[in-house]
Design an enzyme around this catalytic site. Sequence first.
Site, PDB file in Angstrom:
ATOM      1  N   GLU A  43      -2.001  -9.028   3.995  1.00  0.00           N
ATOM      2  CA  GLU A  43      -2.036  -9.508   5.377  1.00  0.00           C
ATOM      3  C   GLU A  43      -3.444  -9.711   5.919  1.00  0.00           C
ATOM      4  O   GLU A  43      -3.634 -10.402   6.934  1.00  0.00           O
ATOM      5  CB  GLU A  43      -1.262  -8.539   6.296  1.00  0.00           C
ATOM      6  N   CYS A  77       0.838  -1.205   0.000  1.00  0.00           N
ATOM      7  CA  CYS A  77       0.000   0.000   0.000  1.00  0.00           C
ATOM      8  C   CYS A  77       0.872   1.254   0.000  1.00  0.00           C
ATOM      9  O   CYS A  77       1.501   1.567  -0.998  1.00  0.00           O
ATOM     10  CB  CYS A  77      -0.971  -0.031   1.184  1.00  0.00           C
ATOM     11  N   HIS A 129      -3.677  -5.227   0.361  1.00  0.00           N
ATOM     12  CA  HIS A 129      -3.175  -5.674   1.656  1.00  0.00           C
ATOM     13  C   HIS A 129      -3.199  -7.197   1.739  1.00  0.00           C
ATOM     14  O   HIS A 129      -4.234  -7.790   2.044  1.00  0.00           O
ATOM     15  CB  HIS A 129      -4.011  -5.079   2.793  1.00  0.00           C
ATOM     16  N   SER A 147       2.997 -12.536  38.091  1.00  0.00           N
ATOM     17  CA  SER A 147       1.672 -11.926  38.174  1.00  0.00           C
ATOM     18  C   SER A 147       0.561 -12.962  38.258  1.00  0.00           C
ATOM     19  O   SER A 147      -0.574 -12.621  38.562  1.00  0.00           O
ATOM     20  CB  SER A 147       1.431 -11.051  36.939  1.00  0.00           C
ATOM     21  N   GLY A 148       0.881 -14.211  37.970  1.00  0.00           N
ATOM     22  CA  GLY A 148      -0.146 -15.241  37.899  1.00  0.00           C
ATOM     23  C   GLY A 148      -0.611 -15.504  36.482  1.00  0.00           C
ATOM     24  O   GLY A 148      -1.294 -16.488  36.213  1.00  0.00           O
ATOM     25  N   GLY A 149      -0.250 -14.624  35.544  1.00  0.00           N
ATOM     26  CA  GLY A 149      -0.656 -14.773  34.163  1.00  0.00           C
ATOM     27  C   GLY A 149       0.272 -15.690  33.390  1.00  0.00           C
ATOM     28  O   GLY A 149       1.348 -16.081  33.866  1.00  0.00           O
ATOM     29  N   VAL A 150      -0.125 -15.995  32.159  1.00  0.00           N
ATOM     30  CA  VAL A 150       0.644 -16.954  31.356  1.00  0.00           C
ATOM     31  C   VAL A 150       2.025 -16.410  31.007  1.00  0.00           C
ATOM     32  O   VAL A 150       3.009 -17.162  30.971  1.00  0.00           O
ATOM     33  CB  VAL A 150      -0.141 -17.340  30.083  1.00  0.00           C
ATOM     34  N   ASP A 151       2.150 -15.101  30.784  1.00  0.00           N
ATOM     35  CA  ASP A 151       3.436 -14.536  30.368  1.00  0.00           C
ATOM     36  C   ASP A 151       4.513 -14.726  31.440  1.00  0.00           C
ATOM     37  O   ASP A 151       5.588 -15.269  31.180  1.00  0.00           O
ATOM     38  CB  ASP A 151       3.295 -13.048  30.042  1.00  0.00           C
ATOM     39  N   SER A 152       4.230 -14.256  32.651  1.00  0.00           N
ATOM     40  CA  SER A 152       5.241 -14.368  33.704  1.00  0.00           C
ATOM     41  C   SER A 152       5.418 -15.813  34.145  1.00  0.00           C
ATOM     42  O   SER A 152       6.512 -16.213  34.550  1.00  0.00           O
ATOM     43  CB  SER A 152       4.877 -13.479  34.896  1.00  0.00           C
ATOM     44  N   SER A 153       4.354 -16.626  34.053  1.00  0.00           N
ATOM     45  CA  SER A 153       4.474 -18.038  34.422  1.00  0.00           C
ATOM     46  C   SER A 153       5.415 -18.765  33.471  1.00  0.00           C
ATOM     47  O   SER A 153       6.293 -19.536  33.898  1.00  0.00           O
ATOM     48  CB  SER A 153       3.098 -18.708  34.408  1.00  0.00           C
TER      49      SER A 153
END
Length: 525
Positions: free
Chosen positions: A180, A90, A178, A232-238
């Site tokens: 994508e 584009c 586009h 934090s308990g979330g998936v990222d930090s776990s």
Amino acid sequence: MKYNLIYPIHFMQQKIIILDFGSQTTQLIGRRVRELDTFCEILPYNKFPVGDESVIGVILSGSPYSVHDPEAFQVDLSQFVGKVPVLGICYGAQYISHSGGGKVEKADSREYGRAHLEEFDATNPLLKGFEPHSQVWMSHGDTITAIPADCKVIASTANVKYAAYASTTNPVWAVQFHPEVFHSLQGTQLLRNFVVDICGSRQEWSAASFVDTTIAELREQLGDDRVILGLSGGVDSSVLGVLLNKAIGKNLTCTFVDHGMLRKNEFQQVLNDYEGLGLNVIGVDASEKFFADLEGVTDPEQKRKIIGRDFVEVFNAEAKKITDAKWLAQGTIYPDRIESLNITGKVIKSHHNVGGLPEEMHLSLCEPLKWLFKDEVRRVGRQLEMPDRLIKRHPFPGPGLAVRILGDMTREKVQILQDADDIYIRHMQEYICEDGERLYDKIWQAGTVLLSTVRSVGVMGDERTYEHPVALRAVTSTDAMTADWAHLPYDFMAKVSNEIINKVKGVNRVCYDISSKPPATIEWE
């Protein structure tokens, strides 16, 4: 034909650079490239990493600007043209034409929506495998009316002669549609042709390769240093906790801070989960500090910055107990960084692990997940053989319920929201859909918002009530960059609403948020 014009790369991770000119779909380009098992980095239009020998190709994104606007973003194409393959999309296509002596003019009418390639060069490597009349998606106000002298047209639609063109002297391709977006039906094929066939990607980007490479890099980066990880308990930090534990073992100390705005009973539940993973976890109840510092604060950005500051202060206090701690690890992922600062330098919203950090810290930052999207983090978690209950857990904001309570924070308001949210999430986890899958697993993120600045009239028994409404939020997504509101079953919503109103004191009305992102964000604050 494959082009590796710098030199063959056999010993480092290949990558595609996506230069962002401000398009709303730039991150979607990145997702499509990652889906081709190829690593990519999205960088501001003027930050091309000159000299980075791992770059095998460059993609120029779209833009809200015209190439003729005085404030239009510009890049020095000589940094990469002729050195690696280039694909302009584009605005990127128009900029390449404009810079090379072609012509870009205002279209008679804005070209937006579905179109079909009426003519195309099936022998061109970019269009390999394309079917006749392939549907593409247009979205531009300007159009290319002449291409540079060293270029040739390779695809046209009924209204756009130069729907795609290619250079005859350099490995440069450009498309005004586009590829994508979903509506370009063979867009993935086009990107595969570019990334794999033209750029020569070995398609080695995978959860397994990420785990192996990252563990090796962490061991080299951290050595024998002690690291504190803010869980934090979330998936990222776990996922980060398990990754670091595999890399440095006993040198990792995890700190899980209760700022008083977690979900109901979450503090103890998360501590139990982490101990089950073999992590060395210290639980810190810092709720008094957070509530005191947030007293009377209503501005969302200020809430986030205060919470970010307090997190760092708590971590620093814990670090003093570990005399040789040198690093603070955080589960920052790519959408956190993208949302916190766009290419114009404007903050969309601060994240406690991105935009809320003070300039002076006593610990260095370690953020090995910072290039990953959420679904990629989950794949890494599966590769690490983590339990599903942690991997499938919905995203939860670092500031917790603070950004789901409109207005100022009090313990009473948090209690109301915790009780309402517990009912909502519990029923979502218990509800089994017709296909046998839990409703919870079909949803990207769900949560409850307390409209504490609003009161509504209601009737309970023979008495008039004047209490707060809550809004339920549930969205479907793949990476949180875009999200659609989830069409929840009516019987589920009726049951949840009835139980919240009957059991949560202070709430007399339940609403459902049917806003998509964009223009709304997933969280209300």
